[in-house]
Design an enzyme around this catalytic site. Sequence first.
Site, PDB file in Angstrom:
ATOM      1  N   LYS A 195      -0.613  21.412  18.299  1.00 33.88           N
ATOM      2  CA  LYS A 195       0.132  21.441  19.552  1.00 33.88           C
ATOM      3  C   LYS A 195      -0.215  22.628  20.439  1.00 33.88           C
ATOM      4  CE  LYS A 195       3.881  18.550  18.000  1.00 33.88           C
ATOM      5  NZ  LYS A 195       3.535  18.355  16.573  1.00 33.88           N
TER       6      LYS A 195
HETATM    7  C1  LIG Z   1       3.688  17.174  16.037  1.00 36.86           C
HETATM    8  C2  LIG Z   1       2.871  16.962  14.827  1.00 36.86           C
HETATM    9  C3  LIG Z   1       2.413  15.700  14.464  1.00 36.86           C
HETATM   10  C4  LIG Z   1       2.783  14.467  15.249  1.00 36.86           C
HETATM   11  O1  LIG Z   1       2.211  14.444  16.507  1.00 36.86           O
HETATM   12  P1  LIG Z   1       2.794  13.434  17.628  1.00 36.86           P
HETATM   13  O2  LIG Z   1       1.985  13.700  18.827  1.00 36.86           O
HETATM   14  O3  LIG Z   1       4.224  13.779  17.787  1.00 36.86           O
HETATM   15  O4  LIG Z   1       2.619  12.064  17.078  1.00 36.86           O
HETATM   16  C5  LIG Z   1       1.606  15.585  13.351  1.00 36.86           C
HETATM   17  N1  LIG Z   1       1.292  16.659  12.594  1.00 36.86           N
HETATM   18  C6  LIG Z   1       1.720  17.882  12.907  1.00 36.86           C
HETATM   19  C7  LIG Z   1       1.366  19.007  12.005  1.00 36.86           C
HETATM   20  C8  LIG Z   1       2.522  18.090  14.016  1.00 36.86           C
HETATM   21  O5  LIG Z   1       2.949  19.306  14.306  1.00 36.86           O
END
Ligand SMILES: *Cc1c(COP(=O)(O)O)cnc(C)c1O
Length: 433
Positions: free
Chosen positions: A107
């Site tokens: 993210k």
């Molecule tokens: C947020 C997250 C996800 C999921 O991603 P989305 O875009 O919400 O589907 C998967 N793995 C990790 C480690 C995350 O932080």
Amino acid sequence: MNYYSLNNKSPKASFKEALINGLAPDRGLYFPESIESLGQDFIKKIDQLSHQEIAFEAIKQFVGNEIPENSLKEIIEKTLSFNFPLEQIEDNIYSLELFHGPTMAFKDVGAQFMAQCMGYFNRQSKTSNVTVLVATSGDTGGAVANGFLGVEGIDVVILYPSGKVSDIQEKQLTTLGNNIQAVEVNGTFDDCQEMVKTAFLDTELNSKKLTSANSINIARWIPQMFYFFFAYKALKDKSKEITFSVPSGNFGNICAGIMAYKLGLPVKHFVAATNINDTIHQFLETGIYAPKTAQQTISNAMDVGDPSNFIRIQQLMNNDIHKLKSIFSSYSFTDQQTKEGMKKLYKNASYVSDPHGAIGYLGLKKYLKNKSLHNTNGIFLETAHPCKFLDTVENTIKTKVEIPLQIKSILEKEKNSIKINDYSEFKSFLLKS
Ligand SMILES: *Cc1c(COP(=O)(O)O)cnc(C)c1O
């Protein structure tokens, strides 16, 4: 570039407006009015382009002329200050590691891009402070906090479900101070997300300029498409069909992948790999969308029972479930299966994965089971560094995981949060601050 609300009951918004609003006034998600393919030439010459050049070409149509090219390039430069290695795991199976950023989860890219864009617009027109509200199931909070830390004119309020994020995740969002405030909610991630959505519609909060930094925000969601281009660039043999498997919770990351596909990236299939929160798997089976209360798992960043971004995926596929199914599958895995996946990756490939990446791997293997592998490259996204889920990883593979320095230093800091039980408590906190 204009954005419209997927509920179709709000006026169109510019990139800046959609960025600041987060959610449209009718509670719909913003969606770009047009999506233009980058063309075959771009794909053919991708090997010769830097990550920054690829990102610029991919995103410029979504920003339009609201940020001048030079400033947009600077924003991209700051956003992409780390690596995205593609590691070979088996013949034709690769892990795209997205955890080399400041908070060690994928993210970071979306959060940095959004923070940089908001910082840019704030410098252009000095206005009163904006408050960014963000609900997190684990990694969003840390990434957003880090992206916005010290950005002038912006206060950040992070809501997280008490006791449902890992120790490292909690430290990442409760120890920064400065313009970052953590709010600990007695409830689930869905409760946190609901409070954020309710606050936006609460007219008594109109005096506060509120915005969101969840993956519903276009400036968090869209830049995630870079990963899929970077993976393609990194693949040596581009002659084979490509399948991506994306560990999915709110479905923002995989939706960005489908956006890359719309821009012309040659992808054969997408797999949305989930934990037991399998709303989308069920939808593909039955055609009925039945959101559920999120259940807690060891892959907690994906504990989402009503994935916000799925509506965008449907829109990208013209709301045609048959068309969707031709490029998209979803499989769900239990915690037990997740642990077996982690063990298998460790035993067979000496690869230490986190629970989310392991689910990505399992989804990929499941989809490819009956395919002819000599003609396919499978790539799963490894979305977090294994140290972020230390206890689960170490107990599963019975091996110590090295903790990187940037995480070690956080663990010694003191947690600082305020606790709330319901929306009214949240609201009075916002009104007081
Ligand atoms: C947020 C997250 C996800 C999921 O991603 P989305 O875009 O919400 O589907 C998967 N793995 C990790 C480690 C995350 O932080």
